[in-house]
Structure formats: structure tokens, C-alpha cells
Scaffold this motif. Structure first.
Motif, mmCIF file in Angstrom:
data_model
loop_
_atom_site.group_PDB
_atom_site.id
_atom_site.type_symbol
_atom_site.label_atom_id
_atom_site.label_comp_id
_atom_site.label_asym_id
_atom_site.label_seq_id
_atom_site.Cartn_x
_atom_site.Cartn_y
_atom_site.Cartn_z
ATOM 1 N N LEU A 1 0.831 -1.202 0.000
ATOM 2 C CA LEU A 1 0.000 0.000 0.000
ATOM 3 C C LEU A 1 0.866 1.252 0.000
ATOM 4 N N SER A 2 0.234 2.385 -0.280
ATOM 5 C CA SER A 2 0.988 3.639 -0.364
ATOM 6 C C SER A 2 1.387 4.095 1.043
ATOM 7 N N PRO A 3 2.427 4.907 1.145
ATOM 8 C CA PRO A 3 2.839 5.409 2.474
ATOM 9 C C PRO A 3 1.717 6.170 3.173
ATOM 10 N N GLU A 4 0.855 6.853 2.388
ATOM 11 C CA GLU A 4 -0.249 7.604 3.018
ATOM 12 C C GLU A 4 -1.212 6.633 3.700
ATOM 13 N N MET A 5 -1.514 5.541 3.004
ATOM 14 C CA MET A 5 -2.436 4.570 3.604
ATOM 15 C C MET A 5 -1.774 3.841 4.768
ATOM 16 N N TYR A 6 -0.476 3.622 4.633
ATOM 17 C CA TYR A 6 0.268 2.972 5.715
ATOM 18 C C TYR A 6 0.175 3.841 6.971
ATOM 19 N N ALA A 7 0.325 5.151 6.767
ATOM 20 C CA ALA A 7 0.263 6.070 7.913
ATOM 21 C C ALA A 7 -1.134 6.036 8.536
ATOM 22 N N ARG A 8 -2.155 5.940 7.681
ATOM 23 C CA ARG A 8 -3.526 5.890 8.192
ATOM 24 C C ARG A 8 -3.719 4.604 9.018
ATOM 25 N N LEU A 9 -3.179 3.524 8.490
ATOM 26 C CA LEU A 9 -3.285 2.224 9.160
ATOM 27 C C LEU A 9 -2.586 2.262 10.514
ATOM 28 N N ALA A 10 -1.437 2.933 10.542
ATOM 29 C CA ALA A 10 -0.664 2.980 11.783
ATOM 30 C C ALA A 10 -1.334 3.866 12.823
ATOM 31 N N GLY A 11 -2.159 4.803 12.354
ATOM 32 C CA GLY A 11 -2.735 5.773 13.278
ATOM 33 C C GLY A 11 -4.062 5.342 13.891
ATOM 34 N N LEU A 12 -4.707 4.349 13.282
ATOM 35 C CA LEU A 12 -6.043 3.971 13.767
ATOM 36 C C LEU A 12 -5.930 3.045 14.975
ATOM 37 N N GLY B 1 -7.579 0.192 22.380
ATOM 38 C CA GLY B 1 -6.189 -0.038 22.735
ATOM 39 C C GLY B 1 -5.419 -0.873 21.731
ATOM 40 N N MET B 2 -6.066 -1.344 20.678
ATOM 41 C CA MET B 2 -5.356 -2.184 19.708
ATOM 42 C C MET B 2 -5.211 -1.418 18.406
ATOM 43 N N ARG B 3 -4.014 -1.403 17.870
ATOM 44 C CA ARG B 3 -3.792 -0.708 16.606
ATOM 45 C C ARG B 3 -4.379 -1.516 15.467
ATOM 46 N N ALA B 4 -4.980 -0.782 14.517
ATOM 47 C CA ALA B 4 -5.518 -1.443 13.328
ATOM 48 C C ALA B 4 -4.386 -2.207 12.643
ATOM 49 N N MET B 5 -3.190 -1.642 12.709
ATOM 50 C CA MET B 5 -2.011 -2.271 12.098
ATOM 51 C C MET B 5 -1.795 -3.693 12.653
ATOM 52 N N GLU B 6 -1.916 -3.823 13.979
ATOM 53 C CA GLU B 6 -1.672 -5.130 14.601
ATOM 54 C C GLU B 6 -2.698 -6.152 14.143
ATOM 55 N N MET B 7 -3.948 -5.696 13.995
ATOM 56 C CA MET B 7 -5.014 -6.603 13.535
ATOM 57 C C MET B 7 -4.702 -7.061 12.117
ATOM 58 N N VAL B 8 -4.346 -6.109 11.259
ATOM 59 C CA VAL B 8 -4.103 -6.424 9.851
ATOM 60 C C VAL B 8 -2.875 -7.318 9.710
ATOM 61 N N GLY C 1 3.786 -9.900 5.299
ATOM 62 C CA GLY C 1 4.266 -8.555 5.543
ATOM 63 C C GLY C 1 3.387 -7.455 4.965
ATOM 64 N N ILE C 2 3.605 -6.251 5.475
ATOM 65 C CA ILE C 2 2.937 -5.053 4.974
ATOM 66 C C ILE C 2 4.036 -4.172 4.375
ATOM 67 N N PHE C 3 3.867 -3.783 3.117
ATOM 68 C CA PHE C 3 4.932 -3.073 2.415
ATOM 69 C C PHE C 3 4.417 -1.735 1.899
ATOM 70 N N GLN C 4 5.250 -0.717 2.069
ATOM 71 C CA GLN C 4 4.899 0.607 1.554
ATOM 72 C C GLN C 4 5.522 0.781 0.182
ATOM 73 N N TYR C 5 4.705 1.257 -0.736
ATOM 74 C CA TYR C 5 5.232 1.501 -2.070
ATOM 75 C C TYR C 5 4.704 2.851 -2.536
ATOM 76 N N SER C 6 5.631 3.743 -2.923
ATOM 77 C CA SER C 6 5.204 5.111 -3.194
ATOM 78 C C SER C 6 5.094 5.428 -4.685
#
Lengths: 258, 319
Positions: A164-175, A179-186, A193-198
Motif C-alpha cells: 500500500l501507499s505510504p499515506e495509507m500505511y500512515a492511516r493504518l498505523a494511526g487507527l 487499545g489495539m492498533r488497526a495495524m496489529e489486527m491487519v 508482511g505489509i509493504f509501503q510503495y510510493s
């Protein structure tokens, strides 16, 4: 390294070549994205120009390969110049050679490789799924779970990877929810792995992939290497290049989230 | 002596299991009314008893049972159902008292006494609920003479079958994961198994209520259970069953027209995908541990020589 890289013609010795190689490999390894989830065949050498790609089907209850299709390996390249002044400073002062130009060229080449691979994956994907807004903490998990369910229903098991794009990665990391990050669920869904591609190839889309060389792989003929092109006046010109082909064998293993 | 005690505790487990299912089926049939929530709360307490009894059996060196005593699934008015539950509690209390007399182990006797205390409170509660239901029925206006219900269409039958397939699956995995939680040596795995079992139980409730709403009786029966105490085998079986049901829900979703039900099944399906991932993580750990244990006996391998020319190569597994 063989002669075709014309290294012996350069006006410097193996020590500087070692530094250039180290810089190219370090930057490429830091920058490349797709090689972290696409399995690699090779490097097979510059002489390899075509790679066989088999399709697969079920005939009379047995899975069989179709006749191979031959994919040409594409050459991609990036050039850099070492100025005479740079070489003179490195030679006559304690500052050493500044390899910034080498790093930029290596980065450009790595980006082009990713653009080629990720662009092909997006183009050849057989399955699509809804991306949604990712405004609520549950959105990313639901979108990725739906994609992995689709892949699984098509017979493509995990491990899965998410690109996913870095913008979406940032959104994922912020949600965060309860107490559980959306990132951890995903992360639990995409063990690959989760990879950023710009790059442009993906844009505001995301990719969920069922990993495995039987689904897709990357054939590398000549792996990223630096050749000496010759002089331009007093300056020295170089080319970093590689040859490669992405083989998507089972496009059903790729799901684009739109 | 332990064998006899284990047999008694297993009999108690079967009684608790029977009570849980009977109470839940009564609650699901009531729909979303306050009384149903009270009955479900009692069922949850019975689940705690089941857990305590299973732990006691494992401590004595036995294997807990996931069988249940026969459940009376017959339908009746709410008052009559609550009176059936009173009777079940009465029988359970008598059984626990018999076992308390036969068991010498002080700790176990205390455990059974604690459970009996709860069961007596449940019995009183069911008596009160039966009375409340009786008064409610008396106060309600005379119901019109019931017309024979129109026979369900093929679509309705199919929807009920889809929901009941889900009910059977959720019940099966609840039992399987509970058993695995009882047997898991790793505390972390046991806790996670139990959490997931509770989540599956929640799904069971949602699907059973949905089945009742579409006019079908919830089919709370299980399919084959994989009851093993080997962590690798249990995790592989759990992953397999999660994947199977994920496929089933995914293929059934297009057949569900009701938007609310579609959302419900999607939500459950997504939970199953999450469970699959959690089990996968545990399995990876278990396999790594086993591999490490095997390699511990081998000679250390010499690292391969460094390549003479630097190459980027594959970056799989690199941060």
C-alpha cells in the motif's frame, strides 16, 4: 566480474569499485520493495534473454502445465557521472569520494524495478475487492479480510502480503480501537508482511497477494551491477543496470483493493 | 481412586454442558427480551463451572469430556421451559451432592460445594422467571387462534439451512477450542483458545437467534471434533476448520439477500479469518520450537562463504 562491465578501463582500481558496489547494493537493498515479497529466480547472467512461463489448467482431473510462453527479460538502467574534480579531491585530500551520485542512480534503478513489478502485478491481477475509506479503525481489517477471503475462496492460501501507499500505511498505523492498533489486527492477516510503495503503479489502491513462486516470481538475468561507460571529457560515466522479468503464473493470487 | 473421581467429574461436566445448551436454546427461542438475557447469564455461569471441572480433571491426570447429557429441545411456552430448567438444576444439585459425599479430596469437595451454591441460586432464579412468564402470559391479551403457518419457500428453507450450518460449525469449534484450551500446556495458548472459544460461542448465539427469527429451530449439534492434546495437531486442525468455514461463509454470502444477515455473516466470517491468523502464529511458534529442539542435537553448520561479487539478490524476509 566479467569484462563486459569494462571495469578495467576505468581510471581507478578495485578499491574504488568495491566502494561503488557497496553503495549500490546498500541503497538497492534499502529501496527495493517487491523483492521482499516476490521470490527471485537467479541471477542467471546477462546472457539469459528469455524466461519460460507456464500456464496451468486442470485436464481430466489432473493439473497440467500448458505450453510455455517465453517472456523477454527487460533491461533497466540508471546512469551516474563521477566528476574529475570529485576524483581529484578523493585522491588528494582526506575527505574520500562522495558517492551521492551513485546512491541517487541506485535509488532510481530500484524505483524503476519496483514500478515494473508492482505495475505488472496490478495489471495482471484477476481479483478486485473494495478498499473503503479507512476512516474507522475496523475499516482496514475488514477490507483486507475480505480480500484474503476472496483469495482463499479461489484456492489461494496464505501467507499473504499487503502492499500500500505510504499515506495509507500512515492511516493504518494511526487507527486505534480499544487499545489495539488497526495495524496489529491487519498484520495477523498478512503474515507475508505489509509493504509501503510510493510509486505511480499503485496510486491510492492496495494489493493483497497470496505469496509463493508458483503464483508469481521474478526472473533476474543480470542482477544490479555497475558498468563503466567511458569518459566524457575529464568526467567518468557509469551505468547501473539489470535484466529481469516478472512471471505471473496464477493471476488469481493477486487481489487489487480499489 | 483418581479414575472414579475423574468419572464423577466427567459426569458433572456432561450435566453442565447439557444445561448450557438447554438454557441457550430456551433463550434463543425467546428473542431479544430481558428474560433471555437473564437466562443467557446463567448459561455463562455454567460455562465457568465446565471450565473449573475440566481443570480439575486435567489436574488429576484425566482428559475432560466434551460429551453432553441428552438435551430436551422440545418447544413449549416460556413458563413451561423455565420449569424444565428448574428441574434440571434440581437434578444437577442432587448429583453434585452425591459426588461430594463420595469424594474425599477436600479441595474438590470445596469446588463442588461452590458450584452447588451457584446452582441453588439458579434454581431460585428459574422459579422466579417461570412465575414472571406465567404472569406475563395471563396479562397478555387473548391471542388470536393461530392460523396454520404458510409453508416456507425454497429460499427460506435454504436460508435456514445456511444459518444452521453456521450454528453447527460454531458449536463444534466452541467445543473443540475449549477442549484444546483445557489441554494446552502453554498458558498463552490456553488463554487464546479460550478467548476464541468465547467468540465462537457469541457467533453461535447470533446465528441461532437469526435462525429462530426466520422461523427455523436452531440445530445445536456438533460435527466431528478433533480432541487432541498435541499442540501442533490441535492448531493444524483448528486452522483447517477455520479455513473450511471461511470458504463456506464466503460462498454462501451471495445467497443471503437480507442486508442485516449479510453483514452479520460477513462479520463472523472476518472473525474466522482473524482466528485462522492467530492459530497460524501459534503454529509457527510451535514448529520453530520443535525445529530448534531437533537442531539442538545436530552439529553446528559452518556458514557459507561470502560471495566474491556483491549482489542484491532476494530480499525476502528482510526488514
Amino acid at each position: 566480474m566479467s569484462d563486459y562491465l569494462q571495469r578495467e578501463m576505468a581510471p581507478f582500481g578495485p578499491d574504488l569499485w568495491a566502494k561503488i558496489d557497496e553503495m549500490v547494493v546498500t541503497v538497492a537493498k534499502r529501496t527495493l520493495v517487491a523483492r521482499r515479497f516476490v521470490e527471485l529466480v537467479g541471477p542467471l547472467g546477462w546472457g539469459i534473454e528469455m524466461a519460460p512461463k507456464f500456464g496451468f489448467a486442470t485436464e481430466g482431473g489432473a493439473a497440467v502445465a500448458s505450453d510455455p510462453q517465453y517472456l523477454p527479460l527487460k533491461e533497466i538502467q540508471a546512469e551516474f557521472v563521477l566528476k574529475a574534480k570529485q576524483l581529484a579531491i578523493a585522491d588528494k585530500t582526506p575527505f574520500g569520494l562522495d558517492l551521492g551520485a551513485v546512491a541517487i542512480a541506485a535509488m532510481n534503478l530500484a524505483k524503476e524495478e519496483d514500478e515494473l513489478i508492482i505495475g505488472s502485478l496490478v495489471k495482471q491481477a484477476k481479483s478486485t475487492s473494495e478498499l473503503g475509506s479507512w476512516a474507522m479503525p475496523v475499516d482496514p481489517f475488514q477490507a483486507v479480510a475480505t480480500a484474503t477471503a476472496k483469495l482463499l475462496a479461489g484456492g489461494f492460501a496464505g501467507p499473504y502480503a499487503l502492499v500500500l501507499s505510504p499515506e495509507m500505511y500512515a492511516r493504518l498505523a494511526g487507527l486505534i480501537q480499544q487499545g489495539m492498533r488497526a495495524m496489529e489486527m491487519v498484520e495477523k492477516l498478512v503474515k507475508g508482511g505489509i509493504f509501503q510503495y510510493s510509486g505511480k503503479a499503485l496510486g491510492e489502491q492496495a494489493l493483497v497477494l497470496s505469496l509463493g513462486a508458483w503464483n508469481f516470481d521474478l526472473v533476474v538475468g543480470q542482477d544490479i551491477a555497475t558498468a563503466y561507460l567511458g569518459n566524457e571529457g575529464l568526467d567518468q560515466k557509469f551505468r547501473i543496470f539489470e535484466t529481469l522479468a516478472l512471471r505471473v503464473k496464477l493471476p488469481g493470487a493477486i487481489c487489487v483493493l480499489k | 481412586m483418581n479414575e472414579k473421581v475423574i468419572e464423577m467429574l466427567k459426569e458433572d461436566m456432561m450435566g453442565e454442558h447439557q444445561a448450557i445448551i438447554q438454557y441457550l436454546s430456551h433463550a434463543y427461542a425467546m428473542g431479544e427480551v430481558p428474560m433471555a438475557f437473564e437466562v443467557e447469564a446463567i448459561a455463562r455461569e455454567e460455562m465457568r463451572h465446565l471450565d473449573w471441572l475440566a481443570d480439575a480433571i486435567v489436574e488429576l491426570g484425566g482428559k475432560p469430556t466434551m460429551e453432553r447429557a441428552p438435551v430436551d429441545f422440545s418447544s413449549a411456552a416460556v413458563e413451561a421451559q423455565m420449569l424444565k430448567d428448574v428441574e434440571l438444576e434440581r437434578g444437577g444439585i442432587a448429583q453434585y451432592r452425591r459426588h461430594m459425599e463420595a469424594i474425599e479430596n477436600e479441595e474438590l469437595r470445596l469446588l463442588l460445594a461452590r458450584i452447588v451454591h451457584d446452582e441453588m441460586a439458579h434454581q431460585d432464579k428459574f422459579v422466579a422467571l417461570a412465575e414472571e412468564a406465567r404472569q406475563g402470559a395471563e396479562a397478555a391479551p387473548e391471542a388470536p387462534v393461530a392460523q396454520p403457518a404458510a409453508s416456507p419457500s425454497e429460499k427460506q428453507k435454504r436460508l435456514a439451512e445456511i444459518l444452521n450450518q453456521g450454528v453447527r460449525h460454531e458449536y463444534t469449534v466452541t467445543l473443540q477450542y475449549l477442549f484444546h484450551s483445557f489441554m494446552a500446556e502453554s498458558k498463552e495458548l490456553a488463554e487464546e483458545m479460550q478467548n476464541i472459544a468465547v467468540n465462537e460461542m457469541q457467533h453461535l448465539g447470533w446465528l441461532a437467534e437469526a435462525a429462530e427469527e426466520v422461523g427455523a429451530e436452531a440445530d445445536i449439534n456438533h460435527t466431528e471434533l478433533v480432541l487432541t492434546d498435541d499442540p501442533e495437531e490441535m492448531l493444524k486442525a483448528d486452522i483447517a476448520v477455520e479455513r473450511e468455514v471461511t470458504r463456506a461463509y464466503t460462498s454462501q454470502l451471495p445467497e443471503i439477500e437480507d442486508e442485516g444477515l449479510q453483514t452479520l455473516v460477513t462479520r463472523i466470517r472476518d472473525h474466522e479469518i482473524y482466528h485462522d491468523a492467530v492459530f497460524g502464529e501459534f503454529l509457527e511458534e510451535v514448529e520453530k520450537e520443535e525445529k530448534a529442539a531437533e537442531q539442538g542435537t545436530e552439529e553446528p553448520k559452518t556458514p557459507p562463504p561470502a560471495p566474491p561479487v556483491p549482489s542484491v539478490g532476494s530480499l525476502i524476509g528482510q526488514e
